[in-house]
Design a protein around this motif. Structure first.
Motif, PDB file in Angstrom:
ATOM      1  N   ALA A   1     -18.783  44.924  84.517  1.00 38.95           N
ATOM      2  CA  ALA A   1     -19.330  43.601  84.207  1.00 38.95           C
ATOM      3  C   ALA A   1     -18.556  42.992  83.050  1.00 38.95           C
ATOM      4  CB  ALA A   1     -20.808  43.721  83.853  1.00 38.95           C
ATOM      5  N   LEU A   2     -18.455  41.661  83.014  1.00 35.60           N
ATOM      6  CA  LEU A   2     -17.672  40.982  81.979  1.00 35.60           C
ATOM      7  C   LEU A   2     -18.309  41.080  80.598  1.00 35.60           C
ATOM      8  CD1 LEU A   2     -16.557  37.685  83.776  1.00 35.60           C
ATOM      9  CD2 LEU A   2     -15.441  39.932  83.755  1.00 35.60           C
ATOM     10  N   GLY A   3     -19.636  41.249  80.550  1.00 32.68           N
ATOM     11  CA  GLY A   3     -20.307  41.258  79.256  1.00 32.68           C
ATOM     12  C   GLY A   3     -20.305  39.862  78.647  1.00 32.68           C
ATOM     13  N   PRO A   4     -20.592  39.735  77.340  1.00 36.34           N
ATOM     14  CA  PRO A   4     -20.542  38.421  76.683  1.00 36.34           C
ATOM     15  C   PRO A   4     -19.165  37.798  76.905  1.00 36.34           C
ATOM     16  CG  PRO A   4     -21.458  40.083  75.215  1.00 36.34           C
ATOM     17  CD  PRO A   4     -20.932  40.827  76.411  1.00 36.34           C
ATOM     18  N   THR A   5     -19.161  36.553  77.372  1.00 34.81           N
ATOM     19  CA  THR A   5     -17.901  35.935  77.802  1.00 34.81           C
ATOM     20  C   THR A   5     -17.729  34.553  77.187  1.00 34.81           C
ATOM     21  OG1 THR A   5     -18.042  37.136  79.902  1.00 34.81           O
ATOM     22  CG2 THR A   5     -16.543  35.254  79.823  1.00 34.81           C
ATOM     23  N   LEU A   6     -16.500  34.272  76.754  1.00 37.68           N
ATOM     24  CA  LEU A   6     -16.141  32.970  76.205  1.00 37.68           C
ATOM     25  C   LEU A   6     -15.041  32.365  77.062  1.00 37.68           C
ATOM     26  CD1 LEU A   6     -15.945  33.849  72.395  1.00 37.68           C
ATOM     27  CD2 LEU A   6     -17.824  32.696  73.591  1.00 37.68           C
ATOM     28  N   ALA A   7     -15.158  31.069  77.346  1.00 38.86           N
ATOM     29  CA  ALA A   7     -14.162  30.359  78.137  1.00 38.86           C
ATOM     30  C   ALA A   7     -13.390  29.408  77.234  1.00 38.86           C
ATOM     31  CB  ALA A   7     -14.834  29.583  79.272  1.00 38.86           C
ATOM     32  N   ARG A   8     -12.060  29.428  77.377  1.00 36.52           N
ATOM     33  CA  ARG A   8     -11.227  28.523  76.593  1.00 36.52           C
ATOM     34  C   ARG A   8     -11.477  27.083  77.018  1.00 36.52           C
ATOM     35  NH1 ARG A   8      -8.823  26.966  73.458  1.00 36.52           N
ATOM     36  NH2 ARG A   8      -6.586  26.979  73.707  1.00 36.52           N
TER      37      ARG A   8
ATOM     38  N   PRO B   1     -19.413  29.606  75.467  1.00 35.31           N
ATOM     39  CA  PRO B   1     -20.066  30.798  76.011  1.00 35.31           C
ATOM     40  C   PRO B   1     -20.470  30.545  77.467  1.00 35.31           C
ATOM     41  CG  PRO B   1     -20.979  30.220  73.863  1.00 35.31           C
ATOM     42  CD  PRO B   1     -20.136  29.061  74.300  1.00 35.31           C
ATOM     43  N   VAL B   2     -20.212  31.515  78.332  1.00 32.43           N
ATOM     44  CA  VAL B   2     -20.567  31.382  79.746  1.00 32.43           C
ATOM     45  C   VAL B   2     -21.202  32.679  80.225  1.00 32.43           C
ATOM     46  CG1 VAL B   2     -18.746  29.703  80.256  1.00 32.43           C
ATOM     47  CG2 VAL B   2     -18.275  32.154  80.509  1.00 32.43           C
ATOM     48  N   THR B   3     -21.923  32.582  81.319  1.00 30.81           N
ATOM     49  CA  THR B   3     -22.455  33.768  81.983  1.00 30.81           C
ATOM     50  C   THR B   3     -21.851  33.857  83.378  1.00 30.81           C
ATOM     51  OG1 THR B   3     -24.363  32.506  82.804  1.00 30.81           O
ATOM     52  CG2 THR B   3     -24.627  33.712  80.711  1.00 30.81           C
ATOM     53  N   SER B   4     -21.755  35.086  83.898  1.00 30.95           N
ATOM     54  CA  SER B   4     -21.178  35.283  85.219  1.00 30.95           C
ATOM     55  C   SER B   4     -21.643  36.620  85.777  1.00 30.95           C
ATOM     56  CB  SER B   4     -19.643  35.267  85.132  1.00 30.95           C
ATOM     57  OG  SER B   4     -19.067  35.549  86.386  1.00 30.95           O
ATOM     58  N   ASP B   5     -21.864  36.657  87.091  1.00 31.71           N
ATOM     59  CA  ASP B   5     -22.194  37.900  87.769  1.00 31.71           C
ATOM     60  C   ASP B   5     -20.940  38.621  88.260  1.00 31.71           C
ATOM     61  OD1 ASP B   5     -24.932  37.487  87.457  1.00 31.71           O
ATOM     62  OD2 ASP B   5     -25.065  36.304  89.302  1.00 31.71           O
ATOM     63  N   THR B   6     -19.783  38.034  87.967  1.00 27.09           N
ATOM     64  CA  THR B   6     -18.521  38.602  88.427  1.00 27.09           C
ATOM     65  C   THR B   6     -18.247  39.939  87.749  1.00 27.09           C
ATOM     66  OG1 THR B   6     -17.593  36.397  88.818  1.00 27.09           O
ATOM     67  CG2 THR B   6     -16.028  38.187  88.512  1.00 27.09           C
ATOM     68  N   THR B   7     -17.661  40.867  88.496  1.00 24.75           N
ATOM     69  CA  THR B   7     -17.204  42.129  87.930  1.00 24.75           C
ATOM     70  C   THR B   7     -15.690  42.232  88.105  1.00 24.75           C
ATOM     71  OG1 THR B   7     -17.543  43.352  89.986  1.00 24.75           O
ATOM     72  CG2 THR B   7     -19.386  43.284  88.418  1.00 24.75           C
ATOM     73  N   VAL B   8     -15.071  43.016  87.229  1.00 22.80           N
ATOM     74  CA  VAL B   8     -13.631  43.258  87.291  1.00 22.80           C
ATOM     75  C   VAL B   8     -13.415  44.763  87.261  1.00 22.80           C
ATOM     76  CG1 VAL B   8     -11.422  42.952  86.121  1.00 22.80           C
ATOM     77  CG2 VAL B   8     -13.064  41.079  86.165  1.00 22.80           C
TER      78      VAL B   8
ATOM     79  N   ALA C   1     -15.463  41.888  70.739  1.00 17.74           N
ATOM     80  CA  ALA C   1     -16.531  42.134  71.708  1.00 17.74           C
ATOM     81  C   ALA C   1     -16.452  41.281  72.968  1.00 17.74           C
ATOM     82  CB  ALA C   1     -17.895  41.945  71.035  1.00 17.74           C
ATOM     83  N   PRO C   2     -16.248  39.958  72.871  1.00 13.01           N
ATOM     84  CA  PRO C   2     -16.369  39.156  74.090  1.00 13.01           C
ATOM     85  C   PRO C   2     -15.157  39.254  75.003  1.00 13.01           C
ATOM     86  CG  PRO C   2     -15.832  37.744  72.221  1.00 13.01           C
ATOM     87  CD  PRO C   2     -16.061  39.122  71.668  1.00 13.01           C
ATOM     88  N   THR C   3     -15.416  39.084  76.274  1.00 11.40           N
ATOM     89  CA  THR C   3     -14.363  38.835  77.249  1.00 11.40           C
ATOM     90  C   THR C   3     -13.953  37.375  77.116  1.00 11.40           C
ATOM     91  OG1 THR C   3     -15.070  40.541  78.803  1.00 11.40           O
ATOM     92  CG2 THR C   3     -13.898  38.646  79.736  1.00 11.40           C
ATOM     93  N   VAL C   4     -12.652  37.099  77.227  1.00  7.82           N
ATOM     94  CA  VAL C   4     -12.151  35.727  77.087  1.00  7.82           C
ATOM     95  C   VAL C   4     -11.440  35.310  78.372  1.00  7.82           C
ATOM     96  CG1 VAL C   4     -10.555  34.207  75.844  1.00  7.82           C
ATOM     97  CG2 VAL C   4     -11.935  35.873  74.576  1.00  7.82           C
ATOM     98  N   LEU C   5     -11.825  34.152  78.899  1.00  7.24           N
ATOM     99  CA  LEU C   5     -11.171  33.559  80.064  1.00  7.24           C
ATOM    100  C   LEU C   5     -10.220  32.471  79.580  1.00  7.24           C
ATOM    101  CD1 LEU C   5     -14.361  32.923  82.266  1.00  7.24           C
ATOM    102  CD2 LEU C   5     -13.081  35.066  82.004  1.00  7.24           C
ATOM    103  N   ASN C   6      -8.987  32.456  80.088  1.00 12.76           N
ATOM    104  CA  ASN C   6      -8.115  31.354  79.700  1.00 12.76           C
ATOM    105  C   ASN C   6      -8.529  30.087  80.444  1.00 12.76           C
ATOM    106  OD1 ASN C   6      -6.980  31.703  82.277  1.00 12.76           O
ATOM    107  ND2 ASN C   6      -4.870  31.658  81.535  1.00 12.76           N
TER     108      ASN C   6
ATOM    109  N   ALA D   1     -22.235  27.575  81.963  1.00 11.94           N
ATOM    110  CA  ALA D   1     -22.297  27.424  80.511  1.00 11.94           C
ATOM    111  C   ALA D   1     -23.594  28.019  79.988  1.00 11.94           C
ATOM    112  CB  ALA D   1     -22.188  25.947  80.131  1.00 11.94           C
ATOM    113  N   SER D   2     -23.502  28.651  78.799  1.00  9.35           N
ATOM    114  CA  SER D   2     -24.666  29.305  78.212  1.00  9.35           C
ATOM    115  C   SER D   2     -24.645  29.104  76.700  1.00  9.35           C
ATOM    116  CB  SER D   2     -24.656  30.799  78.547  1.00  9.35           C
ATOM    117  OG  SER D   2     -25.732  31.461  77.932  1.00  9.35           O
ATOM    118  N   GLY D   3     -25.212  27.989  76.261  1.00  6.76           N
ATOM    119  CA  GLY D   3     -25.255  27.726  74.830  1.00  6.76           C
ATOM    120  C   GLY D   3     -24.176  26.763  74.375  1.00  6.76           C
ATOM    121  N   ASP D   4     -24.174  26.508  73.080  1.00  9.12           N
ATOM    122  CA  ASP D   4     -23.249  25.549  72.478  1.00  9.12           C
ATOM    123  C   ASP D   4     -21.876  26.176  72.253  1.00  9.12           C
ATOM    124  OD1 ASP D   4     -25.324  23.702  72.353  1.00  9.12           O
ATOM    125  OD2 ASP D   4     -25.935  24.387  70.349  1.00  9.12           O
ATOM    126  N   LEU D   5     -20.881  25.297  72.116  1.00  8.15           N
ATOM    127  CA  LEU D   5     -19.547  25.765  71.754  1.00  8.15           C
ATOM    128  C   LEU D   5     -19.617  26.553  70.455  1.00  8.15           C
ATOM    129  CD1 LEU D   5     -17.411  22.553  72.423  1.00  8.15           C
ATOM    130  CD2 LEU D   5     -17.446  24.627  73.799  1.00  8.15           C
TER     131      LEU D   5
END
Length: 286
Positions: A224-231, A213-220, A174-179, A194-198
């Motif tokens: 929309a990115l949807g639920p997003t996790l950052a490495r 977990p992060v939030t962003s208004d960015t689109t690709v 489900a989540p989008t993942v950013l490297n 940042a949005s919440g705990d690791l």
């Protein structure tokens, strides 16, 4: 990663199989699976859109299927800030259309798949046009057409919040993942918050790690990115052998990249690639 976002870099790999002039449609609900045979033995393979044109097997699966490793040849899966070393093999894989192709394979000391005997990138499939069905076609649907440098690798360059990045798709998670590289660049520009705990999440090859977990208004590509996790710098866990995973220096990190997750493409009916035109088309709600 096998040459993609969190990129899988395959070393000592030769060219992938040529595509036959035919088409195949596969369902992504819940996972893209395809039946084939290796060394005459039936297998079920998971198709992972993030992977290039390679086959990935665990050591146990390779032994069960009688897959012989190439002497002294190794491959490396570079997963963002870590590497997993494995052995190179080149088994023949036969598909339902009668095509029998010799595939570059990595045999790793990690679980390849929880759902199948192994994992392949979509570029291994010996078809000229490949369509992955995600859901029903909505009224007023539009096509988002993206260019591919290599039609066997479903990855394209895109702009993410002003950062040039490599875009791949993940239809299984489900989540989008950013490297790490992209997460750092967007954090510096205020493009993510940042949005919440690791939380612990699966990366690939059965490996897991802590992500932010992060939030962003960015689109690709208009999505929309949807639920997003950052490495983060958290280590990768889940290797079957001690010392199987090594850590890269920051200077060796791959360029910015992301996997657009299933939530981000939830309003899309399909993803398809036409090898002859080197295009990837998302069929999405208008």
């Amino acid at each position: 990663m096998l040459r993609a976002l969190v990129a899988l870099v395959c070393v000592v790999m030769l060219a992938g199989p040529a595509a036959a002039q035919s088409s195949i449609t596969l369902n992504a609900n819940p996972t893209i699976l395809v039946d084939a045979s290796i060394n005459g033995r039936p297998v079920r393979l998971e198709v992972d859109l993030r992977f290039p044109d390679v086959l990935v097997l665990s050591q146990a699966a390779a032994e069960r299927l009688g897959v012989r490793r190439v002497p002294l040849a190794r491959v490396v899966a570079a997963l963002d800030d870590a590497r997993v070393s494995g052995r190179l093999a080149r088994p023949h894989v036969a598909f339902a259309n009668g095509e029998r192709v010799r595939v570059n394979a990595g045999v790793f000391p990690v679980p390849a798949s929880r759902r199948a005997d192994g994992v392949i990138g979509p570029g291994v499939l010996p078809y000229d046009r490949i369509t992955i069905v995600l859901g029903g076609d909505a009224a007023g649907a539009r096509d988002i057409v993206l260019s591919l440098d290599d039609p066997d690798i479903w990855r394209t360059a895109t702009d993410v919040g002003g950062v040039e990045a490599q875009l791949s798709f993940d239809s299984a998670n489900a989540p989008t993942v950013l490297n790490r590289s992209l997460a750092s660049a967007l954090d510096a520009s205020g493009g993510v918050a940042a949005s919440g705990d690791l939380e612990q999440a699966q990366l690939m090859l059965g490996l897991r790690t802590l992500m932010q977990p992060v939030t962003s208004d960015t689109t690709v590509a208009g999505l929309a990115l949807g639920p997003t996790l950052a490495r983060t710098r958290s280590p990768l866990l889940g290797a079957e052998e001690e010392g199987a995973v090594t850590v890269l220096a920051d200077a060796n990190l791959p360029p910015p990249a992301l996997w657009l997750g299933r939530s981000a493409i939830s309003h899309c009916a399909s993803i398809s690639v036409d090898r002859s035109s080197r295009t990837l088309t998302l069929r999405c709600a208008g």
